[in-house]
Write an enzyme that holds these catalytic residues in place. Structure first.
Site, PDB file in Angstrom:
ATOM      1  CG  ASP A  21      22.667 -21.312 -22.587  1.00  0.00           C
ATOM      2  OD1 ASP A  21      23.151 -21.965 -23.524  1.00  0.00           O
ATOM      3  OD2 ASP A  21      22.187 -21.810 -21.560  1.00  0.00           O
ATOM      4  N   PRO A  51      -0.567 -17.850 -12.514  1.00  0.00           N
ATOM      5  CG  PRO A  51      -2.515 -18.357 -13.692  1.00  0.00           C
ATOM      6  CD  PRO A  51      -1.768 -18.700 -12.451  1.00  0.00           C
ATOM      7  NE  ARG A  99      20.257 -24.217 -20.298  1.00  0.00           N
ATOM      8  CZ  ARG A  99      20.809 -24.981 -21.219  1.00  0.00           C
ATOM      9  NH1 ARG A  99      20.444 -26.220 -21.365  1.00  0.00           N
ATOM     10  NH2 ARG A  99      21.751 -24.503 -22.010  1.00  0.00           N
ATOM     11  CD  GLU A 150     -11.561 -23.867 -12.135  1.00  0.00           C
ATOM     12  OE1 GLU A 150     -11.284 -22.791 -12.693  1.00  0.00           O
ATOM     13  OE2 GLU A 150     -11.606 -24.958 -12.747  1.00  0.00           O
TER      14      GLU A 150
HETATM   15  C1  4H7 Z   1      -2.176 -21.463  -9.134  1.00  0.00           C
HETATM   16  C2  4H7 Z   1      -3.408 -20.857  -9.188  1.00  0.00           C
HETATM   17  C3  4H7 Z   1       0.888 -21.250 -13.796  1.00  0.00           C
HETATM   18  C4  4H7 Z   1      -1.815 -22.381 -10.124  1.00  0.00           C
HETATM   19  C5  4H7 Z   1      -4.294 -21.174 -10.221  1.00  0.00           C
HETATM   20  C6  4H7 Z   1      -0.043 -22.125 -13.262  1.00  0.00           C
HETATM   21  C7  4H7 Z   1      -0.602 -20.795 -15.574  1.00  0.00           C
HETATM   22  C8  4H7 Z   1       0.606 -20.578 -14.942  1.00  0.00           C
HETATM   23  C9  4H7 Z   1      -2.688 -22.736 -11.158  1.00  0.00           C
HETATM   24  C10 4H7 Z   1      -3.939 -22.100 -11.192  1.00  0.00           C
HETATM   25  C11 4H7 Z   1      -1.241 -22.307 -13.935  1.00  0.00           C
HETATM   26  C12 4H7 Z   1       1.602 -19.633 -15.535  1.00  0.00           C
HETATM   27  C13 4H7 Z   1      -5.486 -23.674 -12.105  1.00  0.00           C
HETATM   28  C14 4H7 Z   1      -5.647 -21.338 -12.740  1.00  0.00           C
HETATM   29  C15 4H7 Z   1      -6.122 -24.085 -13.412  1.00  0.00           C
HETATM   30  C16 4H7 Z   1      -6.342 -21.752 -14.011  1.00  0.00           C
HETATM   31  C17 4H7 Z   1      -7.686 -23.427 -15.084  1.00  0.00           C
HETATM   32  C18 4H7 Z   1      -2.250 -23.729 -12.172  1.00  0.00           C
HETATM   33  N1  4H7 Z   1      -1.492 -21.630 -15.078  1.00  0.00           N
HETATM   34  N2  4H7 Z   1      -4.848 -22.403 -12.218  1.00  0.00           N
HETATM   35  N3  4H7 Z   1      -7.037 -23.023 -13.850  1.00  0.00           N
HETATM   36  N4  4H7 Z   1       1.193 -18.769 -16.434  1.00  0.00           N
HETATM   37  N5  4H7 Z   1      -2.226 -23.151 -13.494  1.00  0.00           N
HETATM   38  O1  4H7 Z   1       2.765 -19.669 -15.156  1.00  0.00           O
END
Ligand code: 4H7
Length: 267
Positions: free
Chosen positions: A185, A105, A170, A132
């Site tokens: 596309d 994220p 793709r 996490e």
């Molecule tokens: C790396 C760090 C991508 C990967 C933290 C991955 C959303 C996206 C993850 C986390 C992802 C996206 C682990 C943080 C699970 C939140 C509940 C894997 N989430 N997570 N936690 N937006 N999660 O591309």
């Protein structure tokens, strides 16, 4: 293209990508998908890959050693083919064009321009976090870049990695036939797609009357091309005006968008 995925759920990764266009590309050898499970690199009896967070709090964090070993094993496998450069295979140098990408994220927001960039590389190494997240020291030492699908939370990076693999595949040469070229596309020219219709010509019982726009039945390919472009531009203007901001439209696009607005009884 060679794609390595570091994941605690390799079977899920293979299932997700084994269907449809990506599945075909893998079977045809245009994409080589290789998974690495950090659990296989854990050295203790219980093959531990996670531990409690320093500072306390809920959940677990992916440990440095098993995940780091898996990433480095994948990176080592990405070597340049030195034979092509007149050297022996044993001098295979690390391919600097292949980067280690964490799905997260916190990453750069993925869009078609990002996908085009990734598709231009010789290889991808995609790291999927679980729990996490991963120990920050690994991000500093072994991750080259981070990519995000958008501002929402997933339980793991696997779905995000599958999204990247799908969108990148793709674009690889030979994956889509001429029939359904990626050039056509949505987003390849930065705007939304036009609407699509197929038989029957009259679909009964539909709120819109159930007819197909006349022009699509006309056989006039130039008129159809213009209509589709007008709809694509019009829908983009209605639903995603941000995609048009700061963009220089060509003369035809200007005219078509003007027509679209007028037909809606705007200006
Ligand atoms: C790396 C760090 C991508 C990967 C933290 C991955 C959303 C996206 C993850 C986390 C992802 C996206 C682990 C943080 C699970 C939140 C509940 C894997 N989430 N997570 N936690 N937006 N999660 O591309």
């Amino acid at each position: 293209m060679r794609i390595d995925v570091i994941t605690l759920f390799p079977e899920a990764m293979v299932d997700l990508t084994g269907l449809g266009v990506t599945g075909r590309a893998i079977k045809d050898g245009r994409v080589e998908l290789i998974t690495w499970n950090p659990r296989d690199f854990a050295e203790d009896r219980h093959r531990t890959v996670d531990d409690r967070p320093y500072g306390g709090g809920p959940g677990m964090v992916m440990k440095v050693e098993p995940l780091g070993s898996a990433i480095r094993a994948a990176r080592k496998a990405h070597v340049l083919n030195m034979q092509e450069h007149g050297h022996g295979q044993e001098h295979g140098r690390r391919d600097e064009n292949t980067r280690v990408s964490l799905m997260s994220p916190q990453g750069r927001r993925l869009d078609q321009a990002g996908i085009n960039e990734l598709a231009g590389r010789r290889g991808l190494i995609l790291v999927c976090g679980r729990y996490e997240g991963i120990d920050e020291r690994l991000v500093a030492s072994d991750i080259d870049e981070e990519w995000s699908l958008g501002d929402y939370v997933l339980s793991g990076g696997e779905l995000a990695a599958a999204v990247i693999i799908d969108a990148v595949t793709r674009l690889l040469p030979g994956v889509l036939g001429d029939e359904q070229s990626a050039v056509e596309d949505s987003f390849m020219d930065g705007i939304l797609d036009h609407p699509h219709y197929t038989r029957p010509e009259m679909a009964g019982d539909m709120p819109t009357g159930g007819t197909v726009p006349e022009v699509l039945l006309s056989g006039d390919h130039e008129a159809i091309r213009r209509w589709r472009r007008k709809q694509a531009l019009g829908r983009t203007w209605q639903r995603r005006p941000d995609l048009l901001e700061g963009r220089q439209l060509d003369k035809e696009a200007e005219v078509l968008l003007q027509e679209f607005r007028r037909e809606l009884d705007f200006d």
